[in-house]
Design a protein around this motif. Structure first.
Motif, PDB file in Angstrom:
ATOM      1  N   ALA A 103      40.832   6.425  35.765  1.00  0.00           N
ATOM      2  CA  ALA A 103      40.757   7.891  35.752  1.00  0.00           C
ATOM      3  C   ALA A 103      41.963   8.505  36.460  1.00  0.00           C
ATOM      4  O   ALA A 103      42.517   9.512  36.000  1.00  0.00           O
ATOM      5  CB  ALA A 103      39.453   8.361  36.400  1.00  0.00           C
ATOM      6  N   ASP A 104      42.390   7.897  37.576  1.00  0.00           N
ATOM      7  CA  ASP A 104      43.577   8.383  38.285  1.00  0.00           C
ATOM      8  C   ASP A 104      44.819   8.237  37.410  1.00  0.00           C
ATOM      9  O   ASP A 104      45.623   9.164  37.292  1.00  0.00           O
ATOM     10  CB  ASP A 104      43.799   7.599  39.579  1.00  0.00           C
ATOM     11  CG  ASP A 104      42.832   7.950  40.688  1.00  0.00           C
ATOM     12  OD1 ASP A 104      42.150   8.990  40.602  1.00  0.00           O
ATOM     13  OD2 ASP A 104      42.774   7.173  41.663  1.00  0.00           O
ATOM     14  N   ALA A 107      44.843  10.744  34.638  1.00  0.00           N
ATOM     15  CA  ALA A 107      45.194  12.079  35.147  1.00  0.00           C
ATOM     16  C   ALA A 107      46.703  12.219  35.291  1.00  0.00           C
ATOM     17  O   ALA A 107      47.263  13.280  34.976  1.00  0.00           O
ATOM     18  CB  ALA A 107      44.497  12.336  36.479  1.00  0.00           C
ATOM     19  N   ARG A 110      48.616  13.158  32.200  1.00  0.00           N
ATOM     20  CA  ARG A 110      48.378  14.524  31.694  1.00  0.00           C
ATOM     21  C   ARG A 110      48.989  15.614  32.586  1.00  0.00           C
ATOM     22  O   ARG A 110      48.704  16.794  32.393  1.00  0.00           O
ATOM     23  CB  ARG A 110      46.872  14.763  31.565  1.00  0.00           C
ATOM     24  CG  ARG A 110      46.190  13.880  30.558  1.00  0.00           C
ATOM     25  CD  ARG A 110      44.762  14.300  30.312  1.00  0.00           C
ATOM     26  NE  ARG A 110      43.855  14.018  31.409  1.00  0.00           N
ATOM     27  CZ  ARG A 110      43.007  12.997  31.447  1.00  0.00           C
ATOM     28  NH1 ARG A 110      42.961  12.129  30.452  1.00  0.00           N
ATOM     29  NH2 ARG A 110      42.199  12.837  32.474  1.00  0.00           N
ATOM     30  N   VAL A 124      48.683  17.553  38.622  1.00  0.00           N
ATOM     31  CA  VAL A 124      47.549  17.054  37.866  1.00  0.00           C
ATOM     32  C   VAL A 124      46.847  18.270  37.267  1.00  0.00           C
ATOM     33  O   VAL A 124      46.716  19.313  37.921  1.00  0.00           O
ATOM     34  CB  VAL A 124      46.627  16.224  38.787  1.00  0.00           C
ATOM     35  CG1 VAL A 124      45.312  15.899  38.124  1.00  0.00           C
ATOM     36  CG2 VAL A 124      47.341  14.948  39.227  1.00  0.00           C
ATOM     37  N   GLU A 127      41.672  20.450  34.901  1.00  0.00           N
ATOM     38  CA  GLU A 127      40.453  19.744  34.498  1.00  0.00           C
ATOM     39  C   GLU A 127      40.273  18.475  35.335  1.00  0.00           C
ATOM     40  O   GLU A 127      39.158  18.163  35.772  1.00  0.00           O
ATOM     41  CB  GLU A 127      40.507  19.383  33.002  1.00  0.00           C
ATOM     42  CG  GLU A 127      40.473  20.581  32.078  1.00  0.00           C
ATOM     43  CD  GLU A 127      41.834  21.226  31.805  1.00  0.00           C
ATOM     44  OE1 GLU A 127      41.883  22.155  30.972  1.00  0.00           O
ATOM     45  OE2 GLU A 127      42.857  20.808  32.417  1.00  0.00           O
ATOM     46  N   ASP A 128      41.372  17.751  35.559  1.00  0.00           N
ATOM     47  CA  ASP A 128      41.310  16.549  36.389  1.00  0.00           C
ATOM     48  C   ASP A 128      41.092  16.892  37.854  1.00  0.00           C
ATOM     49  O   ASP A 128      40.381  16.178  38.563  1.00  0.00           O
ATOM     50  CB  ASP A 128      42.582  15.719  36.216  1.00  0.00           C
ATOM     51  CG  ASP A 128      42.638  15.003  34.884  1.00  0.00           C
ATOM     52  OD1 ASP A 128      41.703  14.241  34.577  1.00  0.00           O
ATOM     53  OD2 ASP A 128      43.621  15.204  34.135  1.00  0.00           O
ATOM     54  N   ALA A 164      37.112  13.651  31.949  1.00  0.00           N
ATOM     55  CA  ALA A 164      37.521  13.421  33.343  1.00  0.00           C
ATOM     56  C   ALA A 164      36.296  13.266  34.241  1.00  0.00           C
ATOM     57  O   ALA A 164      36.268  12.405  35.124  1.00  0.00           O
ATOM     58  CB  ALA A 164      38.408  14.561  33.825  1.00  0.00           C
ATOM     59  N   ARG A 168      34.863   9.771  36.182  1.00  0.00           N
ATOM     60  CA  ARG A 168      34.648   9.759  37.639  1.00  0.00           C
ATOM     61  C   ARG A 168      33.163   9.780  38.017  1.00  0.00           C
ATOM     62  O   ARG A 168      32.807   9.904  39.171  1.00  0.00           O
ATOM     63  CB  ARG A 168      35.388  10.932  38.284  1.00  0.00           C
ATOM     64  CG  ARG A 168      36.888  10.787  38.155  1.00  0.00           C
ATOM     65  CD  ARG A 168      37.635  11.917  38.821  1.00  0.00           C
ATOM     66  NE  ARG A 168      39.057  11.801  38.560  1.00  0.00           N
ATOM     67  CZ  ARG A 168      39.887  10.979  39.199  1.00  0.00           C
ATOM     68  NH1 ARG A 168      39.428  10.232  40.178  1.00  0.00           N
ATOM     69  NH2 ARG A 168      41.167  10.924  38.877  1.00  0.00           N
TER      70      ARG A 168
END
Length: 181
Positions: A103-104, A107, A110, A124, A127-128, A164, A168
């Motif tokens: 996930a990191d 991010a 993006r 970042v 949304e993230d 996202a 998470r």
């Protein structure tokens, strides 16, 4: 915004860029960049720094202060960080948090450029940031997430936000927060 803090932000970005290290602004300054007015002292970057390049990064960051490697603790969601503290106690601390998860890393792919004080920095996406703030779960984090949801209502990429949050494991927190906004 204090110009010396913005200068430290830009210099830390330039150092990471010169090293070719993927990075994006997170934390309080990212929240500020995305439209929430609030105070913050530290400068937070999310970055991918392989263990084989950690010493090189620490050496390069020494121009900004005394960098220190802080390994993750047991069950720590952070994969470790490099903290850079200046000799001047007035200077903001720089935390370069290592990307710990898929996930990191997603991010970071993006990131978008944001303008802070006349200069463009990679941040970042909102949304993230919302998903990260929900994952962190502190009172200020939840306030940040709530405010970003409010300020950007109707302008968020809902599919990206959902993904996202799913990545998470904070989808339920998002639904709870949306019910309150």
């Amino acid at each position: 915004m204090k110009s010396d803090t913005l200068q430290r932000l830009r210099l830390s970005h330039a150092t990471l860029s010169d090293l070719g290290i993927p990075h994006g602004l997170i934390g309080g300054w990212a929240v500020i960049a995305w439209g929430r007015v609030r105070a913050t002292r530290d400068l937070d970057w999310l970055a991918v720094i392989p263990a084989s390049r950690r010493k090189e990064a620490i050496t390069a960051l020494s121009t900004l202060g005394a960098p220190e490697w802080r390994p993750p603790g047991e069950d720590d969601p952070v994969a470790g960080l490099i903290r850079v503290v200046s000799q001047n106690p007035e200077d903001a601390v720089i935390d370069i948090i290592l990307a710990a998860s898929a996930a990191d890393r997603a991010a970071l792919t993006r990131c978008l450029p944001v303008d802070l004080g006349g200069g463009s920095l990679p941040a970042v996406r909102r949304e993230d940031i919302i998903a990260m703030k929900l994952q962190a779960g502190g009172a200020v984090d939840l306030e940040d997430a709530s405010e970003l949801l409010r300020v950007h209502a109707g302008r968020l990429d809902e599919a990206m936000l959902a993904e996202a949050c799913r990545a998470r494991r904070v989808t339920a927190k998002l639904q709870t927060l949306r019910a309150q906004v």
